[in-house]
Design an enzyme around this catalytic site. Structure first.
Site, PDB file in Angstrom:
ATOM      1  N   ILE A   1       0.641  -0.759   0.341  1.00 44.78           N
ATOM      2  CA  ILE A   1      -0.292   0.119  -0.322  1.00 44.78           C
ATOM      3  C   ILE A   1       0.458   1.609  -0.009  1.00 44.78           C
ATOM      4  O   ILE A   1       0.650   2.409  -1.199  1.00 44.78           O
ATOM      5  CB  ILE A   1      -0.915   0.068   1.576  1.00 44.78           C
ATOM      6  CG1 ILE A   1      -1.963  -1.029   1.168  1.00 44.78           C
ATOM      7  CG2 ILE A   1      -2.353   1.715   1.284  1.00 44.78           C
ATOM      8  CD1 ILE A   1      -2.755  -1.550   2.856  1.00 44.78           C
TER       9      ILE A   1
ATOM     10  N   SER B   1      -5.663  -0.067  11.264  1.00 47.26           N
ATOM     11  CA  SER B   1      -6.812  -1.106  10.301  1.00 47.26           C
ATOM     12  C   SER B   1      -7.813  -1.515  11.271  1.00 47.26           C
ATOM     13  O   SER B   1      -7.739  -0.658  12.378  1.00 47.26           O
ATOM     14  CB  SER B   1      -5.648  -2.780  10.675  1.00 47.26           C
ATOM     15  OG  SER B   1      -6.735  -3.525  10.349  1.00 47.26           O
TER      16      SER B   1
ATOM     17  N   TYR C   1      -1.451  -7.400  16.865  1.00 50.57           N
ATOM     18  CA  TYR C   1      -1.030  -6.610  15.314  1.00 50.57           C
ATOM     19  C   TYR C   1      -2.827  -5.624  15.724  1.00 50.57           C
ATOM     20  O   TYR C   1      -2.342  -4.465  15.771  1.00 50.57           O
ATOM     21  CB  TYR C   1      -1.117  -7.574  14.578  1.00 50.57           C
ATOM     22  CG  TYR C   1      -2.051  -6.981  13.013  1.00 50.57           C
ATOM     23  CD1 TYR C   1      -0.351  -5.953  12.304  1.00 50.57           C
ATOM     24  CD2 TYR C   1      -2.583  -6.312  11.888  1.00 50.57           C
ATOM     25  CE1 TYR C   1      -0.962  -5.266  11.247  1.00 50.57           C
ATOM     26  CE2 TYR C   1      -3.737  -6.084  11.211  1.00 50.57           C
ATOM     27  CZ  TYR C   1      -2.635  -5.415  10.832  1.00 50.57           C
ATOM     28  OH  TYR C   1      -2.574  -4.265   9.122  1.00 50.57           O
TER      29      TYR C   1
ATOM     30  N   LYS D   1      -2.518  -1.456  16.280  1.00 45.22           N
ATOM     31  CA  LYS D   1      -3.240  -1.056  15.554  1.00 45.22           C
ATOM     32  C   LYS D   1      -4.785  -0.150  16.690  1.00 45.22           C
ATOM     33  O   LYS D   1      -4.550   1.361  15.618  1.00 45.22           O
ATOM     34  CB  LYS D   1      -4.078  -1.462  14.450  1.00 45.22           C
ATOM     35  CG  LYS D   1      -3.539  -2.210  13.412  1.00 45.22           C
ATOM     36  CD  LYS D   1      -2.286  -1.254  12.164  1.00 45.22           C
ATOM     37  CE  LYS D   1      -1.472  -1.790  12.107  1.00 45.22           C
ATOM     38  NZ  LYS D   1      -0.582  -0.359  10.800  1.00 45.22           N
TER      39      LYS D   1
HETATM   40  N1  LIG Z   1      -2.688  -5.458   3.063  1.00 46.00           N
HETATM   41  C1  LIG Z   1      -4.426  -5.189   4.597  1.00 46.00           C
HETATM   42  O1  LIG Z   1      -5.133  -6.077   4.161  1.00 46.00           O
HETATM   43  C2  LIG Z   1      -3.638  -3.592   5.815  1.00 46.00           C
HETATM   44  C3  LIG Z   1      -5.278  -4.303   6.205  1.00 46.00           C
HETATM   45  C4  LIG Z   1      -5.245  -2.922   7.091  1.00 46.00           C
HETATM   46  C5  LIG Z   1      -4.006  -2.222   7.324  1.00 46.00           C
HETATM   47  N2  LIG Z   1      -2.730  -2.074   6.480  1.00 46.00           N
HETATM   48  C6  LIG Z   1      -1.816  -1.690   7.551  1.00 46.00           C
HETATM   49  O2  LIG Z   1      -1.499  -0.669   5.697  1.00 46.00           O
HETATM   50  C7  LIG Z   1       0.311  -0.759   6.198  1.00 46.00           C
HETATM   51  C8  LIG Z   1       1.267  -1.861   5.053  1.00 46.00           C
HETATM   52  O3  LIG Z   1       0.360  -3.310   4.968  1.00 46.00           O
HETATM   53  P1  LIG Z   1       0.468  -3.302   3.345  1.00 46.00           P
HETATM   54  O4  LIG Z   1      -0.554  -4.394   4.014  1.00 46.00           O
HETATM   55  O5  LIG Z   1       1.034  -2.593   2.081  1.00 46.00           O
HETATM   56  O6  LIG Z   1       1.787  -4.303   4.399  1.00 46.00           O
HETATM   57  P2  LIG Z   1       3.353  -4.895   3.235  1.00 46.00           P
HETATM   58  O7  LIG Z   1       3.139  -4.847   1.519  1.00 46.00           O
HETATM   59  O8  LIG Z   1       3.758  -6.177   3.924  1.00 46.00           O
HETATM   60  O9  LIG Z   1       4.323  -3.389   3.581  1.00 46.00           O
HETATM   61  C9  LIG Z   1       4.870  -3.369   4.994  1.00 46.00           C
HETATM   62  C10 LIG Z   1       5.804  -2.516   4.591  1.00 46.00           C
HETATM   63  O10 LIG Z   1       6.525  -1.655   5.988  1.00 46.00           O
HETATM   64  C11 LIG Z   1       7.840  -2.431   6.073  1.00 46.00           C
HETATM   65  N3  LIG Z   1       8.599  -2.907   7.226  1.00 46.00           N
HETATM   66  C12 LIG Z   1       8.732  -3.235   7.717  1.00 46.00           C
HETATM   67  N4  LIG Z   1       9.469  -3.467   8.711  1.00 46.00           N
HETATM   68  C13 LIG Z   1       9.988  -2.211   8.518  1.00 46.00           C
HETATM   69  C14 LIG Z   1      10.932  -2.054   9.441  1.00 46.00           C
HETATM   70  N5  LIG Z   1      11.363  -2.668  10.535  1.00 46.00           N
HETATM   71  N6  LIG Z   1      11.197  -0.288   9.257  1.00 46.00           N
HETATM   72  C15 LIG Z   1      10.839   0.083   8.141  1.00 46.00           C
HETATM   73  N7  LIG Z   1       9.512  -0.361   7.185  1.00 46.00           N
HETATM   74  C16 LIG Z   1       9.477  -1.274   7.177  1.00 46.00           C
HETATM   75  C17 LIG Z   1       7.956  -3.451   4.679  1.00 46.00           C
HETATM   76  O11 LIG Z   1       9.152  -3.422   4.147  1.00 46.00           O
HETATM   77  P3  LIG Z   1      10.091  -4.363   3.734  1.00 46.00           P
HETATM   78  O12 LIG Z   1       9.925  -4.887   2.492  1.00 46.00           O
HETATM   79  O13 LIG Z   1      12.181  -4.247   3.707  1.00 46.00           O
HETATM   80  O14 LIG Z   1       9.947  -6.118   4.830  1.00 46.00           O
HETATM   81  C18 LIG Z   1       7.230  -2.778   3.734  1.00 46.00           C
HETATM   82  O15 LIG Z   1       7.326  -1.830   2.897  1.00 46.00           O
HETATM   83  C19 LIG Z   1       0.954  -1.538   7.125  1.00 46.00           C
HETATM   84  O16 LIG Z   1       0.187  -0.308   8.257  1.00 46.00           O
HETATM   85  C20 LIG Z   1      -0.781  -2.449   7.706  1.00 46.00           C
HETATM   86  O17 LIG Z   1      -0.998  -2.924   9.153  1.00 46.00           O
HETATM   87  C21 LIG Z   1      -3.020  -3.482   5.356  1.00 46.00           C
END
Ligand SMILES: NC(=O)c1ccc[n+]([C@@H]2O[C@H](COP(=O)([O-])OP(=O)(O)OC[C@H]3O[C@@H](n4cnc5c(N)ncnc54)[C@H](OP(=O)(O)O)[C@@H]3O)[C@@H](O)[C@H]2O)c1
Ligand SMILES: *[C@@H]1O[C@H](CO)[C@@H](O)[C@H](O)[C@H]1NC(C)=O
Length: 319
Positions: free
Chosen positions: A49, A171, A203, A207
């Site tokens: 995202i 979330s 998690y 959130k």
């Molecule tokens: N996907 C969903 O359905 C959903 C729903 C509700 C909320 N969210 C929220 O949306 C946000 C983005 O999630 P996403 O689904 O896009 O997840 P994602 O594809 O796993 O991306 C997460 C990002 O966070 C980075 N990250 C993880 N650990 C880190 C650290 N220690 N320092 C700096 N960066 C770090 C990852 O880097 P690396 O690539 O290096 O690991 C990646 O760039 C999150 O806050 C999540 O809780 C997502």
């Protein structure tokens, strides 16, 4: 019998399409606002995202800082975004939210090298077991504490550049979260145990921290023209479950394939909170589907929000 199966299949297909277009779909952020001369920081923007959000903001002409932990993954994202947006002001700066020292170095480096900050987007998030460099539970440390310190260290710059914003990606899972202050004080974590369910609960707790953090931050920012928002991006197909065990992957993959949306949808409510004009009076609020939403009482509990802020300061060595 065959007729019946075909009929059933078609019916299911139609129901799925209707569901997809109504319940699951997220409205688009429609503004065509341009952002030349503005600077954005987006954490965890090399994939998922965060990357989709960075691309949209890049297309609008802003300078975008990709605050990421992995140089190679981040530089490949920088190249993708430059190519797809035609914007060359896309910069990688190293940030590992699982290390308070790294957060401090990032802030120092950023404040030295960049004159502006218009919007900080706290997006990175994990559902992985482990500890941070400072022995804080990893989910708590990355999703809340690292972003807490980052925000605090950048506040003066945001104030200088006001009107400016802080957007923190939460979330809907916060709804089942709780805050165990005793556990935070004694374990530097949001809960005990590392079963798949235990991790998912941590998690959810983290959130809820995002929502409470935004609630308290809004109060502290009153009168500054810096505003802040938190949000649910939707159920989005990303890499967030990449560390789950095989059993979970087998359960989750069919669900995410059928019912989760592409990352472009996940960026919409972030863009709304970061760019929509006229929402300043909603500072501290929680958004979903590009609109403000009511939150559970536990997510607007003044005393809990204040206590979490003070404990976070202590964990970051600020108090
Ligand atoms: N996907 C969903 O359905 C959903 C729903 C509700 C909320 N969210 C929220 O949306 C946000 C983005 O999630 P996403 O689904 O896009 O997840 P994602 O594809 O796993 O991306 C997460 C990002 O966070 C980075 N990250 C993880 N650990 C880190 C650290 N220690 N320092 C700096 N960066 C770090 C990852 O880097 P690396 O690539 O290096 O690991 C990646 O760039 C999150 O806050 C999540 O809780 C997502
Ligand atoms: C906030 O913005 C308003 C309207 O632009 C302005 O009048 C006011 O001086 C600003 N306040 C601060 C503290 O910058």
């Amino acid at each position: 019998m065959l007729d019946f199966l075909i009929f059933g299949g078609v019916l299911l297909g139609i129901m799925y399409i209707v569901l997809y277009l109504t319940v699951l779909k997220i409205p688009k952020f429609k503004s065509s606002v341009k952002l030349h001369g503005k600077t954005f920081i987006i954490t965890g923007s090399n994939t998922g995202i965060g990357k989709a959000t960075a691309l949209d903001i890049a297309k609008r002409g802003a300078r975008v800082i990709l605050a990421c932990r992995d140089k190679q993954r981040a530089e490949s994202a920088v190249n993708d975004i430059k190519k797809q947006s035609g914007n060359n002001e896309i910069v990688f700066m190293h940030l590992d939210l699982a290390s308070l020292q790294s957060v401090r170095s990032f802030a120092e480096n950023f404040l030295k090298s960049e004159p502006r900050l218009d919007v900080l987007i706290n997006n990175a998030g994990v559902v992985t077991e482990g500890k941070t460099k400072d022995d804080i539970g990893l989910i708590f440390g990355v999703n809340h504490i690292g972003h807490f310190l980052l925000t605090v260290l950048l506040l003066d710059r945001l104030k200088e550049c006001a009107p400016s914003r802080v957007v923190t990606v939460s979330s809907r899972g916060y709804e089942i979260g709780t805050i165990d202050f005793e556990c935070i004080s004694t374990q530097k974590d949001l809960g005990r145990g590392n079963s798949a369910l235990g991790l998912f609960m941590k998690y959810a707790h983290s959130k809820l921290c995002n929502v409470l953090f935004t609630h308290e931050l809004a109060k502290r920012l009153e009168g500054t023209n810096v505003t802040c928002y938190t949000l649910h991006p939707g159920a989005i197909r990303t890499e967030i479950g990449r560390h789950a065990n095989l059993l979970w992957k087998m359960i989750l993959t069919p669900i995410t394939t059928l019912f989760f949306l592409d990352v472009e949808f996940g960026a919409q409510t972030i863009l709304h909170c970061a760019l929509q004009e006229g929402i300043e009076h909603l500072s501290g609020c929680y958004f979903s589907d590009c609109a403000v939403q009511k939150v559970r009482a536990k997510a607007r509990d003044d005393a809990a929000a204040k206590k979490l802020w003070e404990l976070s300061e202590r964990l970051c060595g600020l108090a």
